[in-house]
Design an enzyme around this catalytic site. Structure first.
Site, PDB file in Angstrom:
ATOM      1  N   GLY A 261       0.859  -1.184   0.000  1.00  0.00           N
ATOM      2  CA  GLY A 261       0.000   0.000   0.000  1.00  0.00           C
ATOM      3  C   GLY A 261       0.888   1.225   0.000  1.00  0.00           C
ATOM      4  N   CYS A 264       2.880   5.302  -2.914  1.00  0.00           N
ATOM      5  CA  CYS A 264       3.743   5.154  -4.093  1.00  0.00           C
ATOM      6  C   CYS A 264       3.430   3.930  -4.948  1.00  0.00           C
ATOM      7  CB  CYS A 264       5.195   5.134  -3.653  1.00  0.00           C
ATOM      8  SG  CYS A 264       5.637   6.614  -2.739  1.00  0.00           S
TER       9      CYS A 264
HETATM   10  C1  UGA Z   1       8.550   2.550  -2.133  1.00  0.00           C
HETATM   11  C2  UGA Z   1       9.884   2.061  -2.709  1.00  0.00           C
HETATM   12  O1  UGA Z   1      10.365   0.958  -1.933  1.00  0.00           O
HETATM   13  C3  UGA Z   1      10.920   3.185  -2.704  1.00  0.00           C
HETATM   14  O2  UGA Z   1      12.112   2.734  -3.334  1.00  0.00           O
HETATM   15  C4  UGA Z   1      10.344   4.369  -3.486  1.00  0.00           C
HETATM   16  O3  UGA Z   1      11.251   5.454  -3.492  1.00  0.00           O
HETATM   17  C5  UGA Z   1       9.049   4.811  -2.833  1.00  0.00           C
HETATM   18  O4  UGA Z   1       8.115   3.717  -2.853  1.00  0.00           O
HETATM   19  C6  UGA Z   1       8.507   5.972  -3.630  1.00  0.00           C
HETATM   20  O5  UGA Z   1       8.116   5.766  -4.777  1.00  0.00           O
HETATM   21  O6  UGA Z   1       8.573   7.105  -3.158  1.00  0.00           O
HETATM   22  P1  UGA Z   1       7.620   2.938   0.338  1.00  0.00           P
HETATM   23  O7  UGA Z   1       6.322   3.258  -0.308  1.00  0.00           O
HETATM   24  O8  UGA Z   1       8.143   3.810   1.427  1.00  0.00           O
HETATM   25  O9  UGA Z   1       8.787   2.885  -0.777  1.00  0.00           O
HETATM   26  O10 UGA Z   1       7.460   1.482   0.964  1.00  0.00           O
HETATM   27  P2  UGA Z   1       8.097   0.058   0.743  1.00  0.00           P
HETATM   28  O11 UGA Z   1       9.069  -0.227   1.799  1.00  0.00           O
HETATM   29  O12 UGA Z   1       8.498  -0.160  -0.657  1.00  0.00           O
HETATM   30  O13 UGA Z   1       6.805  -0.840   1.030  1.00  0.00           O
HETATM   31  C7  UGA Z   1       5.646  -0.714   0.185  1.00  0.00           C
HETATM   32  C8  UGA Z   1       4.590  -1.676   0.628  1.00  0.00           C
HETATM   33  O14 UGA Z   1       4.951  -3.005   0.289  1.00  0.00           O
HETATM   34  C9  UGA Z   1       4.285  -1.691   2.130  1.00  0.00           C
HETATM   35  O15 UGA Z   1       2.872  -1.697   2.290  1.00  0.00           O
HETATM   36  C10 UGA Z   1       4.900  -2.984   2.604  1.00  0.00           C
HETATM   37  O16 UGA Z   1       4.237  -3.508   3.721  1.00  0.00           O
HETATM   38  C11 UGA Z   1       4.726  -3.875   1.387  1.00  0.00           C
HETATM   39  N1  UGA Z   1       5.680  -4.994   1.301  1.00  0.00           N
HETATM   40  C12 UGA Z   1       7.008  -4.753   1.194  1.00  0.00           C
HETATM   41  C13 UGA Z   1       5.217  -6.293   1.310  1.00  0.00           C
HETATM   42  O17 UGA Z   1       3.991  -6.544   1.391  1.00  0.00           O
HETATM   43  N2  UGA Z   1       6.106  -7.323   1.208  1.00  0.00           N
HETATM   44  C14 UGA Z   1       7.436  -7.110   1.100  1.00  0.00           C
HETATM   45  O18 UGA Z   1       8.205  -8.099   1.007  1.00  0.00           O
HETATM   46  C15 UGA Z   1       7.905  -5.786   1.092  1.00  0.00           C
END
Ligand code: UGA
Length: 475
Positions: A261, A264
């Site tokens: 979610g 981004c």
């Molecule tokens: C994401 C990207 O990881 C960054 O590199 C990017 O700069 C950023 O978007 C952006 O476009 O500004 P972010 O939205 O902070 O960063 O969060 P993430 O850590 O990527 O996690 C995104 C979602 O994926 C979270 O809801 C997390 O719980 C979920 N997730 C992550 C999973 O369900 N499984 C995983 O293995 C990893």
């Protein structure tokens, strides 16, 4: 160097503070006066580890200042970073570029010397070229304004370290002058060996969108495997561990569960689909529709499994929800899978008590119905089911035996596959997770018994999506 950062949301506020940290004189600009006042007083308007310290340090010395005036920005520097939000349009998959356009339209006529505008917001490929025409139209006679794109890859929760020590810097430039300026801005990082990729603006725009699409695809891939595991009686966590040992695949972003979610990933893959259609290559990225669908399905599967654990109905049943933010170490609830599930439980008549370490205020603002708590024990009192929806560290430190004493029935659904389910099982809990065999306490022997997950999907969950601030939202 002197530079401005326009838009002081998650991306802009962190970028401004980090630019001051590496020695630049920075003016942050936002239309929201309350936000600039808070930042100017050294207070972060959102939860981001490490940011308050940087803000306090650099606003104290005056190296970092904030304003609402574009006039002042044009006057202050000849280098401007644009960090405003590009949310999904309300009535289509495409990105809303109105904030980026408003900044460029407002800034260009106020610029009185040759300058460089550098976009950092996440935008559809081709945006720099289109904005270039607006800049040329708005610029004063005799004033040269160059435009470059320099996407940002920071993750919320790690934003400061990702900005100060990025994996790579990508500079989409059309002139040697823009390249020189960007190399000068990031000189301390280049000195420490961080790769700098000079390219054209279209490639730079695509690097960002492609990176987020790849990450989203990885998450949906493992979530698709979780569905197969449920049907086949296999364990997705062991599967992900085993896959992750292959260096070509890697374990990161293979955590199965409730899905992605935030502000981004969901909107970026949708905007990419929309842009690809415009470029008549929609078929090339059509798989992203499936990535999005698998992701949405995790929310429904979680609700279905919760209902099954409660014997088929939510009406009047007390449920404790652990986690409201879209991920840990953030107070951001935009397109939060946890809140989408909570919303659906409440809509189906459950008595929901929500705990989150940092996100309670933001969650209440978009979903006022449920009761919110800042103590886990209070949220869990008399619950018939505990749902683990955001994997905050403090939930892994919970004592399942103590928690079992306050709930009405020790049932746990770990929708993030992050808890030590064997320990919870040993403490008497009936434990379920997405993509894993069930742990049902069996008197006399410890063999887990499988419970089938229903695959029939209900009506789409009306996921709450927090409104984007007018400017300054993260790209
Ligand atoms: C994401 C990207 O990881 C960054 O590199 C990017 O700069 C950023 O978007 C952006 O476009 O500004 P972010 O939205 O902070 O960063 O969060 P993430 O850590 O990527 O996690 C995104 C979602 O994926 C979270 O809801 C997390 O719980 C979920 N997730 C992550 C999973 O369900 N499984 C995983 O293995 C990893």
């Amino acid at each position: 160097m002197r530079l401005t950062v326009i838009g002081t949301g998650y991306l802009g506020a962190v970028h401004a503070a980090c630019m001051a940290e590496i020695g630049h004189e920075v003016l942050g600009v936002d239309t929201d006066a309350a936000k600039t006042a808070a930042l100017a007083a050294g207070r972060a308007p959102f939860f981001e580890p490490g940011l308050p310290e940087l803000l306090a340090r650099h606003t104290r010395t005056g190296r970092l200042r904030f304003t609402t005036s574009l006039e002042e920005a044009a006057d202050f520097a000849a280098l401007h970073f644009v960090c405003v939000g590009t949310p999904q349009q309300p009535d289509s998959l495409a990105a809303d570029l109105s904030h980026v356009e408003a900044v460029v339209d407002g800034l260009a006529p106020r610029i009185t010397r040759d300058s460089l505008i550098v976009g950092k917001s996440t935008v559809p490929v081709g945006t720099t070229r289109a904005l270039g025409r607006r800049v040329t139209a708005g610029a004063r006679d005799g004033v040269e304004i160059d435009l470059a794109w320099n996407p940002e890859f920071l993750r919320e929760g790690y934003a400061v370290q990702d900005t100060l020590r990025p994996d790579r810097l990508v500079a989409g430039v059309t002139t040697p002058h823009a390249d020189r300026l960007l190399r000068a801005v990031y000189e301390p990082m280049l000195r420490s060996g961080i790769p700098y990729i000079r390219t054209d603006p279209a490639t730079a725009e695509l690097v960002k969108v492609a990176a987020n699409s790849f990450l989203a695809t990885k998450i949906s891939f493992i979530n698709a495997m979780a569905e197969v595991c449920d049907a086949a009686g296999a364990d997705v966590v062991t599967l992900a561990d085993a896959l992750g040992h292959d260096e070509r695949i890697g374990r990161r972003f293979l955590s199965a569960g409730l899905g992605f979610g935030g502000g981004c990933l969901p909107k970026d893959i949708r905007a990419f689909l929309a842009r690809a259609e415009e470029l008549q290559v929609g078929e090339a990225v059509a798989f992203l529709r499936q990535v999005d669908r698998i992701n949405e399905r995790q929310r429904l599967r979680t609700v279905d499994l919760a209902r099954q654990l409660l014997g088929g109905t939510f009406a009047g049943r007390r449920i404790a929800v652990l986690g409201a933010t879209f991920k840990p170490d953030s107070d951001d609830v935009r397109d939060s899978p946890a809140l989408a599930v909570t919303c659906e439980l409440a809509a189906q008549g459950a008595d929901v008590r929500v705990h989150d370490p940092e996100g309670v205020d933001n969650a209440r603002a978009v979903l006022p119905g449920p009761a919110y708590h800042t103590a886990v024990m209070t949220a869990c009192r008399d619950a018939e089911l505990v749902l683990h929806l955001t994997e905050w560290r403090e939930y892994r430190a919970l004592d399942p035996a103590r928690l079992a004493e306050v709930v009405r029935a020790p049932r746990l659904l770990d929708a993030r596959n992050a808890l030590d389910t064997a320990a919870w099982h040993a403490a008497g809990w009936h434990v379920r997770a997405l993509g894993r065999p069930a742990h049902v306490p069996q008197p006399g022997h410890g063999e887990p018994v499988r419970v089938t997950i229903p695959h029939a999907l209900g009506a789409p969950c009306t996921a709450p999506t927090a409104g984007e601030p007018v400017s300054g939202a993260p790209a």
